[in-house]
Design a protein around this motif. Sequence first.
Motif, PDB file in Angstrom:
ATOM      1  N   GLN B  82       0.836  -1.217   0.000  1.00 31.17           N
ATOM      2  CA  GLN B  82       0.000   0.000   0.000  1.00 31.17           C
ATOM      3  C   GLN B  82       0.862   1.256   0.000  1.00 31.17           C
ATOM      4  O   GLN B  82       0.546   2.243  -0.659  1.00 31.17           O
ATOM      5  N   LEU B  83       1.964   1.194   0.750  1.00 30.12           N
ATOM      6  CA  LEU B  83       2.882   2.344   0.787  1.00 30.12           C
ATOM      7  C   LEU B  83       3.524   2.554  -0.585  1.00 30.12           C
ATOM      8  O   LEU B  83       3.713   3.689  -1.036  1.00 30.12           O
ATOM      9  N   THR B  84       3.825   1.434  -1.255  1.00 29.90           N
ATOM     10  CA  THR B  84       4.411   1.525  -2.602  1.00 29.90           C
ATOM     11  C   THR B  84       3.422   2.176  -3.575  1.00 29.90           C
ATOM     12  O   THR B  84       3.802   3.050  -4.355  1.00 29.90           O
ATOM     13  N   ILE B  85       2.154   1.770  -3.479  1.00 23.02           N
ATOM     14  CA  ILE B  85       1.128   2.379  -4.353  1.00 23.02           C
ATOM     15  C   ILE B  85       1.028   3.878  -4.055  1.00 23.02           C
ATOM     16  O   ILE B  85       0.982   4.710  -4.964  1.00 23.02           O
ATOM     17  N   ARG B  86       0.985   4.207  -2.770  1.00 22.20           N
ATOM     18  CA  ARG B  86       0.833   5.621  -2.368  1.00 22.20           C
ATOM     19  C   ARG B  86       2.006   6.450  -2.888  1.00 22.20           C
ATOM     20  O   ARG B  86       1.826   7.531  -3.456  1.00 22.20           O
ATOM     21  N   GLU B  87       3.200   5.908  -2.717  1.00 26.65           N
ATOM     22  CA  GLU B  87       4.396   6.644  -3.162  1.00 26.65           C
ATOM     23  C   GLU B  87       4.374   6.806  -4.676  1.00 26.65           C
ATOM     24  O   GLU B  87       4.715   7.873  -5.210  1.00 26.65           O
ATOM     25  N   HIS B  88       3.927   5.744  -5.362  1.00 22.44           N
ATOM     26  CA  HIS B  88       3.843   5.797  -6.834  1.00 22.44           C
ATOM     27  C   HIS B  88       2.865   6.885  -7.278  1.00 22.44           C
ATOM     28  O   HIS B  88       3.159   7.685  -8.169  1.00 22.44           O
ATOM     29  N   ARG B  89       1.703   6.930  -6.610  1.00 24.11           N
ATOM     30  CA  ARG B  89       0.696   7.941  -6.976  1.00 24.11           C
ATOM     31  C   ARG B  89       1.207   9.345  -6.682  1.00 24.11           C
ATOM     32  O   ARG B  89       0.969  10.284  -7.459  1.00 24.11           O
ATOM     33  N   LEU B  90       1.888   9.505  -5.554  1.00 22.60           N
ATOM     34  CA  LEU B  90       2.404  10.833  -5.195  1.00 22.60           C
ATOM     35  C   LEU B  90       3.512  11.262  -6.159  1.00 22.60           C
ATOM     36  O   LEU B  90       3.598  12.432  -6.528  1.00 22.60           O
ATOM     37  N   ALA B  91       4.354  10.293  -6.565  1.00 27.96           N
ATOM     38  CA  ALA B  91       5.417  10.612  -7.526  1.00 27.96           C
ATOM     39  C   ALA B  91       4.797  11.064  -8.847  1.00 27.96           C
ATOM     40  O   ALA B  91       5.241  12.036  -9.462  1.00 27.96           O
ATOM     41  N   GLU B  92       3.733  10.345  -9.250  1.00 28.84           N
ATOM     42  CA  GLU B  92       3.022  10.705 -10.486  1.00 28.84           C
ATOM     43  C   GLU B  92       2.405  12.104 -10.349  1.00 28.84           C
ATOM     44  O   GLU B  92       2.491  12.919 -11.274  1.00 28.84           O
ATOM     45  N   ALA B  93       1.801  12.367  -9.187  1.00 24.97           N
ATOM     46  CA  ALA B  93       1.177  13.676  -8.966  1.00 24.97           C
ATOM     47  C   ALA B  93       2.227  14.788  -9.008  1.00 24.97           C
ATOM     48  O   ALA B  93       2.012  15.829  -9.638  1.00 24.97           O
ATOM     49  N   CYS B  94       3.388  14.563  -8.358  1.00 23.34           N
ATOM     50  CA  CYS B  94       4.472  15.566  -8.375  1.00 23.34           C
ATOM     51  C   CYS B  94       4.830  15.899  -9.822  1.00 23.34           C
ATOM     52  O   CYS B  94       4.914  17.074 -10.198  1.00 23.34           O
ATOM     53  N   GLU B  95       5.027  14.841 -10.598  1.00 24.13           N
ATOM     54  CA  GLU B  95       5.457  15.040 -11.981  1.00 24.13           C
ATOM     55  C   GLU B  95       4.394  15.779 -12.794  1.00 24.13           C
ATOM     56  O   GLU B  95       4.702  16.709 -13.539  1.00 24.13           O
ATOM     57  N   GLN B  96       3.135  15.369 -12.609  1.00 18.64           N
ATOM     58  CA  GLN B  96       2.039  16.005 -13.369  1.00 18.64           C
ATOM     59  C   GLN B  96       1.833  17.458 -12.939  1.00 18.64           C
ATOM     60  O   GLN B  96       1.566  18.318 -13.779  1.00 18.64           O
ATOM     61  N   PHE B  97       1.944  17.724 -11.644  1.00 19.30           N
ATOM     62  CA  PHE B  97       1.785  19.113 -11.167  1.00 19.30           C
ATOM     63  C   PHE B  97       2.911  19.982 -11.736  1.00 19.30           C
ATOM     64  O   PHE B  97       2.688  21.129 -12.128  1.00 19.30           O
ATOM     65  N   GLU B  98       4.121  19.424 -11.768  1.00 18.64           N
ATOM     66  CA  GLU B  98       5.256  20.182 -12.325  1.00 18.64           C
ATOM     67  C   GLU B  98       5.028  20.447 -13.819  1.00 18.64           C
ATOM     68  O   GLU B  98       5.323  21.549 -14.311  1.00 18.64           O
ATOM     69  N   ASN B  99       4.481  19.446 -14.520  1.00 17.69           N
ATOM     70  CA  ASN B  99       4.148  19.658 -15.945  1.00 17.69           C
ATOM     71  C   ASN B  99       3.121  20.774 -16.092  1.00 17.69           C
ATOM     72  O   ASN B  99       3.226  21.617 -16.983  1.00 17.69           O
ATOM     73  N   ALA B 100       2.102  20.749 -15.209  1.00 19.65           N
ATOM     74  CA  ALA B 100       1.055  21.782 -15.278  1.00 19.65           C
ATOM     75  C   ALA B 100       1.657  23.161 -15.014  1.00 19.65           C
ATOM     76  O   ALA B 100       1.326  24.126 -15.706  1.00 19.65           O
TER      77      ALA B 100
END
Lengths: 242, 214
Positions: B82-100
């Motif tokens: 679950q922690l791995t999924i959470r970290e993966h989602r947060l990493a994706e969010a960081c990247e997408q927010f930076e793109n935005a």
Amino acid sequence: MKMHKIYQGGHEWIMFGRDLHKPEKIVDTNQYLVRSADRCLLIDPGGIELFAPMLAAVLHHAPVHEITDLFASHQDPDIISSLGLWDQALPHAKLHAAGLWEGFLRHFGCETIEYVSIPDNGGVISLGSVELQIIPAHYLHASANFNLYDPEAKILFSGDIGAALETPNTPIFVDNFAAHVEKMRYFHQRWMPSNQAKRAWIERVRCLDINILAPQHGRMFKGDDVKRFLDWFEALQVGIAV
Amino acid sequence: MMHQGHSKSQFVAVASIAAELSAVMNVAKDISLAAANAKAIAFRAGEKAKGFQPITDFINELAKDTIQLVVIINQKALQLYQLTIREHRLAEACEQFENAVALCDAATYADSLTQSLVLVRQRRSECQRQFPHLVAELLALLSDVMHPARAARVIAANSRIEASQAGEYMQSLQAVAESVDNAAQIIHDKVQQCRSALSQIHTDAYFPSTKTFS
């Protein structure tokens, strides 16, 4: 991502779409933002691939903290697979979507956003001074499926009804209905499974005063083209794959 | 997107741990069955297998201990997943927010995204902090589960000696000893594979290939 204001009154409707930079093999989608004095509703926010350009486009019209509500007409990935990312961006927002789809939509990630279940007979989304009616459109095409109607702006967001899969260079309004029909025919015949559901929806929607019919793909219908679309759809046999 | 490769290796490692643990659980249940079987044979053998009877209780206890530990390890492995999924989602969010942020330079409300980006970076850092602690806890539990496996091998050796004095029951009891020995060896190997997979994550977590945020 292109942006077009399609209604300006006491509140605004902005249409987003025609993203020339989207990955080649995913379908083009229309997203809509309804902005009231201090709250915004994002309608069918889109797929995960479009999240960053969509968020960037929205920031031209509203700050993040004013995006208080999301609406998903149904469960398809091009509608709402970005949910997990909006969940990180909008921790205090609400997602209005079919109760039937809740357990499915949560697969996209929905930990902080509040899931507001829409019952089968629809309901209302209130943005303070603006109220939008949730109109049932079940089996058109998804088993639990909703449209949104704004009685003040006279706009019906129709989801996949009225959709056509076209290139990102396409105009935003239908300008020649007769020519547009062929762009819609197969999509509606193949994606819409039930003539009975279609007739029930048309009967319901004919009672509404609609100036713009706004689908999730392709061009919008304005003025007389709305009635032309309803007449055409009424006569169309759907569910052709069986 | 570097974080995807990093997360993918974590997902694969955590999934392989779950698979190995499932095998360990099945083998432990087999040991428990072998113990019950041995008890029945020893009972029938009476005086001839007197030395074998207490051994069957030990075998059963070891199987129970192993099963209990595997249940706890499974819970920890699920937390890690679950922690791995959470970290993966947060990493994706960081990247997408930076793109935005990069895409909306002239937007009127571009600054309003800053707070969300800061929050997502903080949550991701928190995940990255938790990760090595959870991995260390799992490694310790996996070390614990090796103890009953080692003890089972010793008991298997004793069982062979006792079985050799059980007359016509010798063959049956030797088969029991053999199956306990094999099972203990399988558990040992599976747990080693878990530890090896975890150690890989451990290394990645301490020296992540992805950029980190302060």
